[in-house]
Scaffold this motif. Structure first.
Motif, PDB file in Angstrom:
ATOM      1  N   THR A 110      -7.588   0.796  -1.285  1.00  0.00           N
ATOM      2  CA  THR A 110      -7.700  -1.093  -1.207  1.00  0.00           C
ATOM      3  C   THR A 110      -9.066  -1.598  -0.674  1.00  0.00           C
ATOM      4  O   THR A 110      -9.431  -2.045  -1.471  1.00  0.00           O
ATOM      5  CB  THR A 110      -6.499  -1.093   0.662  1.00  0.00           C
ATOM      6  N   TYR A 168      -0.567  -7.469  -4.639  1.00  0.00           N
ATOM      7  CA  TYR A 168      -2.516  -8.179  -4.478  1.00  0.00           C
ATOM      8  C   TYR A 168      -2.618  -7.484  -5.699  1.00  0.00           C
ATOM      9  O   TYR A 168      -3.460  -8.147  -6.544  1.00  0.00           O
ATOM     10  CB  TYR A 168      -3.068  -7.009  -3.424  1.00  0.00           C
ATOM     11  N   SER A 183       0.301  -3.606  -0.929  1.00  0.00           N
ATOM     12  CA  SER A 183      -1.159  -3.029  -1.943  1.00  0.00           C
ATOM     13  C   SER A 183      -0.358  -3.549  -3.241  1.00  0.00           C
ATOM     14  O   SER A 183      -1.254  -4.166  -4.236  1.00  0.00           O
ATOM     15  CB  SER A 183      -0.865  -2.043  -1.583  1.00  0.00           C
ATOM     16  N   ARG A 202      -3.401   4.727   0.860  1.00  0.00           N
ATOM     17  CA  ARG A 202      -3.528   3.208   0.176  1.00  0.00           C
ATOM     18  C   ARG A 202      -5.236   2.347   1.524  1.00  0.00           C
ATOM     19  O   ARG A 202      -5.125   1.584   0.038  1.00  0.00           O
ATOM     20  CB  ARG A 202      -1.970   2.743   1.088  1.00  0.00           C
ATOM     21  N   ARG A 248      -9.218  -2.200   7.951  1.00  0.00           N
ATOM     22  CA  ARG A 248      -9.657  -0.962   7.249  1.00  0.00           C
ATOM     23  C   ARG A 248      -9.446   0.734   8.012  1.00  0.00           C
ATOM     24  O   ARG A 248      -9.414   1.082   8.096  1.00  0.00           O
ATOM     25  CB  ARG A 248      -9.695  -1.076   5.554  1.00  0.00           C
TER      26      ARG A 248
END
Length: 200
Positions: free
Chosen positions: A129, A189, A186, A125, A98
């Protein structure tokens, strides 16, 4: 053949190694984790080199970004090759991914090397996350990395790297495909996390 596919990360069927699961010792000093620490240390150096340039496109910064990105595969390979799985590695790797992408976003945003609207969407995003991953950990939920997420990370990093090196269309195209994949990952997840939270 199956063991070779597992070694190179092509076969990820079966449960995660026990050493990486919740409640296991961190075991921070392993060969794969040392690669992760080196990746993490390289991020501010990349930012310094790239942001200090005239256009964000310097050989040193581009090569360093490529090395940090490629080492994402190296640490996993070393874990499989040596059997040195660890809880620290499971926690460290996605965070470094990330941060690597966010560093690339900062540079490509400043020098307008990629569409800024797409960079903004991906930045949001990535931050979300990170936050959701921390919340999941606090609730005792371990999210399994899916194939969509893995490929999207590579496409996104690849698009950023190409944007750091050339004006060719392939960089933005790869980045946008990675962005779409990241948003889909995402959603998967979140769905998996909610399902696990309900069942736990």
């Amino acid at each position: 053949m199956s063991s070779t596919r597992r070694l190179f990360g092509l076969d990820r069927s079966g449960p995660k190694p026990r050493e990486t699961r919740r409640g296991q010792p961190l075991h921070p000093l392993t060969i794969p984790n040392l690669v992760g620490y080196a990746r993490l240390a390289g991020i501010p150096v990349f930012l310094y080199l790239a942001l200090g340039s005239d256009d964000g496109r310097t050989a040193a910064a581009s090569i360093l970004f490529l090395a940090i990105s490629a080492a994402d595969y190296l640490d996993g390979f070393l874990a499989r090759a040596t059997g040195q799985y660890s809880r620290m590695g499971a926690l460290l790797d996605p965070v470094v991914d990330r941060l690597t992408i966010l560093a690339g976003i900062v540079v490509t945003w400043k020098f307008e090397l990629l569409p800024r609207w797409a960079l903004a969407v991906l930045a949001v995003r990535e931050v979300i996350t990170l936050v959701l991953a921390q919340l999941a950990l606090r609730r005792g939920v371990d999210l399994e990395i899916n194939w969509v997420g893995r490929w999207s990370v590579w496409l996104t990093m690849g698009g950023i790297f190409l944007a750091l090196t050339t004006d060719a269309w392939i960089g933005p195209a790869m980045f946008l495909v990675g962005l779409v994949g990241s948003l889909l990952a995402s959603a998967l997840y979140i769905k998996a996390g909610l399902s696990e939270a309900r069942s736990s």
